[in-house]
Design a protein around this motif. Structure first.
Motif, PDB file in Angstrom:
ATOM      1  N   ASN A  93       0.979  -1.003  -0.038  1.00  0.00           N
ATOM      2  CA  ASN A  93       0.048   0.205  -0.075  1.00  0.00           C
ATOM      3  C   ASN A  93       0.845   1.260   0.004  1.00  0.00           C
ATOM      4  OD1 ASN A  93      -2.664   0.854   0.158  1.00  0.00           O
ATOM      5  ND2 ASN A  93      -2.310   1.834   1.882  1.00  0.00           N
ATOM      6  N   GLU A  94       2.069   1.521   0.780  1.00  0.00           N
ATOM      7  CA  GLU A  94       3.004   2.358   0.792  1.00  0.00           C
ATOM      8  C   GLU A  94       3.448   2.783  -0.504  1.00  0.00           C
ATOM      9  OE1 GLU A  94       3.092   4.749   3.223  1.00  0.00           O
ATOM     10  OE2 GLU A  94       1.483   3.434   4.008  1.00  0.00           O
ATOM     11  N   ILE A  95       3.949   1.600  -1.226  1.00  0.00           N
ATOM     12  CA  ILE A  95       4.425   1.821  -2.590  1.00  0.00           C
ATOM     13  C   ILE A  95       3.208   2.136  -3.663  1.00  0.00           C
ATOM     14  CG2 ILE A  95       5.459   0.629  -4.875  1.00  0.00           C
ATOM     15  CD1 ILE A  95       7.218   0.854  -2.020  1.00  0.00           C
ATOM     16  N   TYR A  96       2.035   1.786  -3.515  1.00  0.00           N
ATOM     17  CA  TYR A  96       1.041   1.916  -4.269  1.00  0.00           C
ATOM     18  C   TYR A  96       0.400   3.638  -4.316  1.00  0.00           C
ATOM     19  CZ  TYR A  96      -4.133   1.598  -5.667  1.00  0.00           C
ATOM     20  OH  TYR A  96      -5.062   1.758  -6.237  1.00  0.00           O
ATOM     21  N   LYS A  97       0.679   4.139  -3.067  1.00  0.00           N
ATOM     22  CA  LYS A  97       0.422   5.716  -2.992  1.00  0.00           C
ATOM     23  C   LYS A  97       1.560   6.523  -3.529  1.00  0.00           C
ATOM     24  CE  LYS A  97       0.040   5.524   1.540  1.00  0.00           C
ATOM     25  NZ  LYS A  97      -0.312   5.760   3.044  1.00  0.00           N
ATOM     26  N   GLN A  98       2.702   5.810  -3.868  1.00  0.00           N
ATOM     27  CA  GLN A  98       3.687   6.764  -4.726  1.00  0.00           C
ATOM     28  C   GLN A  98       3.354   6.835  -6.117  1.00  0.00           C
ATOM     29  OE1 GLN A  98       7.406   4.660  -4.289  1.00  0.00           O
ATOM     30  NE2 GLN A  98       7.373   4.655  -1.831  1.00  0.00           N
ATOM     31  N   PHE A  99       2.468   6.196  -6.619  1.00  0.00           N
ATOM     32  CA  PHE A  99       1.992   6.006  -8.220  1.00  0.00           C
ATOM     33  C   PHE A  99       0.537   6.634  -8.170  1.00  0.00           C
ATOM     34  CE2 PHE A  99       5.529   3.225  -7.893  1.00  0.00           C
ATOM     35  CZ  PHE A  99       6.089   3.314  -8.917  1.00  0.00           C
ATOM     36  N   PHE A 100      -0.111   6.531  -7.328  1.00  0.00           N
ATOM     37  CA  PHE A 100      -1.691   6.762  -7.066  1.00  0.00           C
ATOM     38  C   PHE A 100      -1.503   7.845  -6.014  1.00  0.00           C
ATOM     39  CE2 PHE A 100      -2.043   2.494  -8.901  1.00  0.00           C
ATOM     40  CZ  PHE A 100      -2.961   2.623  -9.795  1.00  0.00           C
ATOM     41  N   LYS A 101      -1.750   9.254  -6.289  1.00  0.00           N
ATOM     42  CA  LYS A 101      -1.426  10.335  -5.156  1.00  0.00           C
ATOM     43  C   LYS A 101      -2.694  10.745  -4.787  1.00  0.00           C
ATOM     44  CE  LYS A 101       3.041  10.827  -7.219  1.00  0.00           C
ATOM     45  NZ  LYS A 101       4.015  10.882  -6.899  1.00  0.00           N
ATOM     46  N   SER A 102      -3.785  10.694  -5.452  1.00  0.00           N
ATOM     47  CA  SER A 102      -4.924  11.335  -4.894  1.00  0.00           C
ATOM     48  C   SER A 102      -6.094  10.815  -5.907  1.00  0.00           C
ATOM     49  CB  SER A 102      -5.129  12.920  -5.119  1.00  0.00           C
ATOM     50  OG  SER A 102      -4.836  13.167  -6.586  1.00  0.00           O
ATOM     51  N   ASN A 103      -7.422  11.187  -5.132  1.00  0.00           N
ATOM     52  CA  ASN A 103      -8.506  10.665  -5.998  1.00  0.00           C
ATOM     53  C   ASN A 103      -8.242   9.161  -6.448  1.00  0.00           C
ATOM     54  OD1 ASN A 103      -9.888  13.094  -6.147  1.00  0.00           O
ATOM     55  ND2 ASN A 103      -8.676  14.023  -7.602  1.00  0.00           N
ATOM     56  N   PHE A 104      -8.168   8.318  -5.292  1.00  0.00           N
ATOM     57  CA  PHE A 104      -7.590   6.855  -5.631  1.00  0.00           C
ATOM     58  C   PHE A 104      -8.922   6.128  -6.259  1.00  0.00           C
ATOM     59  CE2 PHE A 104      -5.480   8.068  -1.497  1.00  0.00           C
ATOM     60  CZ  PHE A 104      -4.152   8.074  -2.058  1.00  0.00           C
ATOM     61  N   PRO A 105      -8.333   5.388  -7.215  1.00  0.00           N
ATOM     62  CA  PRO A 105      -9.314   4.352  -7.715  1.00  0.00           C
ATOM     63  C   PRO A 105     -10.006   3.271  -6.805  1.00  0.00           C
ATOM     64  CG  PRO A 105      -7.197   3.717  -8.321  1.00  0.00           C
ATOM     65  CD  PRO A 105      -7.053   4.908  -7.294  1.00  0.00           C
ATOM     66  N   ALA A 106     -11.163   2.827  -7.006  1.00  0.00           N
ATOM     67  CA  ALA A 106     -11.583   1.685  -6.396  1.00  0.00           C
ATOM     68  C   ALA A 106     -10.740   0.680  -6.532  1.00  0.00           C
ATOM     69  CB  ALA A 106     -12.807   1.510  -7.002  1.00  0.00           C
ATOM     70  N   ARG A 107     -10.670  -0.142  -5.390  1.00  0.00           N
ATOM     71  CA  ARG A 107      -9.580  -1.151  -5.591  1.00  0.00           C
ATOM     72  C   ARG A 107      -9.819  -2.428  -4.461  1.00  0.00           C
ATOM     73  NH1 ARG A 107      -4.032  -0.162  -2.295  1.00  0.00           N
ATOM     74  NH2 ARG A 107      -5.075  -0.479  -0.746  1.00  0.00           N
ATOM     75  N   ALA A 108      -9.343  -3.446  -4.792  1.00  0.00           N
ATOM     76  CA  ALA A 108      -9.639  -4.506  -3.932  1.00  0.00           C
ATOM     77  C   ALA A 108      -8.373  -5.318  -3.752  1.00  0.00           C
ATOM     78  CB  ALA A 108     -10.612  -5.646  -4.636  1.00  0.00           C
ATOM     79  N   ALA A 127      -8.747   1.363 -16.702  1.00  0.00           N
ATOM     80  CA  ALA A 127      -8.743   3.088 -17.011  1.00  0.00           C
ATOM     81  C   ALA A 127      -9.687   3.534 -18.081  1.00  0.00           C
ATOM     82  CB  ALA A 127      -7.295   3.195 -17.174  1.00  0.00           C
ATOM     83  N   VAL A 128      -9.907   4.785 -17.844  1.00  0.00           N
ATOM     84  CA  VAL A 128     -10.698   5.396 -18.813  1.00  0.00           C
ATOM     85  C   VAL A 128      -9.857   6.678 -19.441  1.00  0.00           C
ATOM     86  CG1 VAL A 128     -12.871   6.612 -18.938  1.00  0.00           C
ATOM     87  CG2 VAL A 128     -12.879   4.816 -17.673  1.00  0.00           C
ATOM     88  N   GLN A 129      -9.998   6.410 -20.696  1.00  0.00           N
ATOM     89  CA  GLN A 129      -9.458   7.754 -21.435  1.00  0.00           C
ATOM     90  C   GLN A 129      -9.868   9.112 -21.258  1.00  0.00           C
ATOM     91  OE1 GLN A 129      -9.159   6.209 -25.350  1.00  0.00           O
ATOM     92  NE2 GLN A 129      -7.059   5.724 -25.471  1.00  0.00           N
ATOM     93  N   GLY A 130      -9.124  10.028 -21.200  1.00  0.00           N
ATOM     94  CA  GLY A 130      -9.833  11.470 -21.323  1.00  0.00           C
ATOM     95  C   GLY A 130      -9.605  12.252 -20.003  1.00  0.00           C
ATOM     96  N   PRO A 131      -9.825  13.521 -19.971  1.00  0.00           N
ATOM     97  CA  PRO A 131      -9.707  14.183 -18.926  1.00  0.00           C
ATOM     98  C   PRO A 131     -10.857  14.040 -18.023  1.00  0.00           C
ATOM     99  CG  PRO A 131     -10.132  15.658 -20.518  1.00  0.00           C
ATOM    100  CD  PRO A 131      -9.895  14.199 -21.342  1.00  0.00           C
ATOM    101  N   PHE A 132     -10.700  14.058 -16.559  1.00  0.00           N
ATOM    102  CA  PHE A 132     -11.805  13.962 -15.801  1.00  0.00           C
ATOM    103  C   PHE A 132     -12.179  15.115 -15.134  1.00  0.00           C
ATOM    104  CE2 PHE A 132      -9.964   9.743 -15.696  1.00  0.00           C
ATOM    105  CZ  PHE A 132     -11.166   8.825 -15.940  1.00  0.00           C
ATOM    106  N   THR A 133     -13.197  15.261 -14.732  1.00  0.00           N
ATOM    107  CA  THR A 133     -13.648  16.405 -13.903  1.00  0.00           C
ATOM    108  C   THR A 133     -14.118  15.646 -12.474  1.00  0.00           C
ATOM    109  OG1 THR A 133     -14.448  17.814 -15.471  1.00  0.00           O
ATOM    110  CG2 THR A 133     -15.224  18.201 -13.324  1.00  0.00           C
ATOM    111  N   THR A 134     -13.659  15.958 -11.162  1.00  0.00           N
ATOM    112  CA  THR A 134     -13.799  15.381 -10.048  1.00  0.00           C
ATOM    113  C   THR A 134     -15.175  16.153  -9.467  1.00  0.00           C
ATOM    114  OG1 THR A 134     -11.526  14.674  -9.510  1.00  0.00           O
ATOM    115  CG2 THR A 134     -13.091  14.789  -7.719  1.00  0.00           C
ATOM    116  N   ALA A 135     -16.308  15.426  -9.141  1.00  0.00           N
ATOM    117  CA  ALA A 135     -17.502  15.678  -8.485  1.00  0.00           C
ATOM    118  C   ALA A 135     -17.560  15.131  -7.516  1.00  0.00           C
ATOM    119  CB  ALA A 135     -18.596  15.524  -9.548  1.00  0.00           C
ATOM    120  N   SER A 136     -18.284  15.684  -6.332  1.00  0.00           N
ATOM    121  CA  SER A 136     -18.680  15.270  -5.055  1.00  0.00           C
ATOM    122  C   SER A 136     -20.034  15.146  -4.985  1.00  0.00           C
ATOM    123  CB  SER A 136     -18.346  15.963  -3.945  1.00  0.00           C
ATOM    124  OG  SER A 136     -18.492  17.400  -4.075  1.00  0.00           O
ATOM    125  N   LEU A 137     -20.669  14.119  -4.363  1.00  0.00           N
ATOM    126  CA  LEU A 137     -22.051  13.784  -4.258  1.00  0.00           C
ATOM    127  C   LEU A 137     -22.561  14.173  -2.688  1.00  0.00           C
ATOM    128  CD1 LEU A 137     -22.042  10.375  -5.650  1.00  0.00           C
ATOM    129  CD2 LEU A 137     -22.891  12.387  -6.569  1.00  0.00           C
TER     130      LEU A 137
END
Length: 137
Positions: A93-108, A127-137
């Protein structure tokens, strides 16, 4: 109904598949990335150094495949981690966080009986191509 386009994604900067599968497949804007272990793409051998170095290399390999699909780690929406020993979860998990830095994907994450070529960790992603806009619910 129009048909979707299916495109095989591959790069020499990540290990060649060791079986009957592709490094990744793109369908519409969705990229399905096959499981990556800590193989050095130039030697085709598992990197030395245990689970830490294997996870770093697996994620470097995944990064190269993502680049080949015009994506990066921010495009990943789902990841699955397979561990030879669930006690390695915190370290991985510590290594994972060096590559995925924010807005983490769902994971198992799962412990499995064995991984290919004696690897200690494997990771696959969607993954999904293209730019994302982060929205909160």
């Amino acid at each position: 109904m129009s048909s979707l386009i299916r495109k095989v994604i591959s790069t020499a900067k990540a290990p060649a598949p060791v079986g009957a599968y592709s490094q990744a497949v793109l369908v519409d804007r969705t990229v399905y990335i096959s499981g990556q272990v800590g193989l050095d793409p130039s030697s085709g051998k598992l990197v030395p150094g245990g689970v830490v170095e294997e996870m770093k290399q697996a994620l470097k390999n995944m990064g190269e495949i993502l680049k080949a699909a015009d994506c990066d780690f921010t495009n990943v929406v789902k990841a699955t981690v397979f561990l030879a020993d669930i006690n390695d979860f915190g370290t991985v998990n510590e290594i994972y966080k060096q590559f995925f830095k924010s807005n983490f994907p769902a994971r198992a994450a799962y412990q499995v009986a064995a991984l290919p070529i004696g690897a200690r960790v494997e990771i696959e992603a969607i993954a999904v191509q293209g730019p994302f806009t982060t929205a909160s619910l």
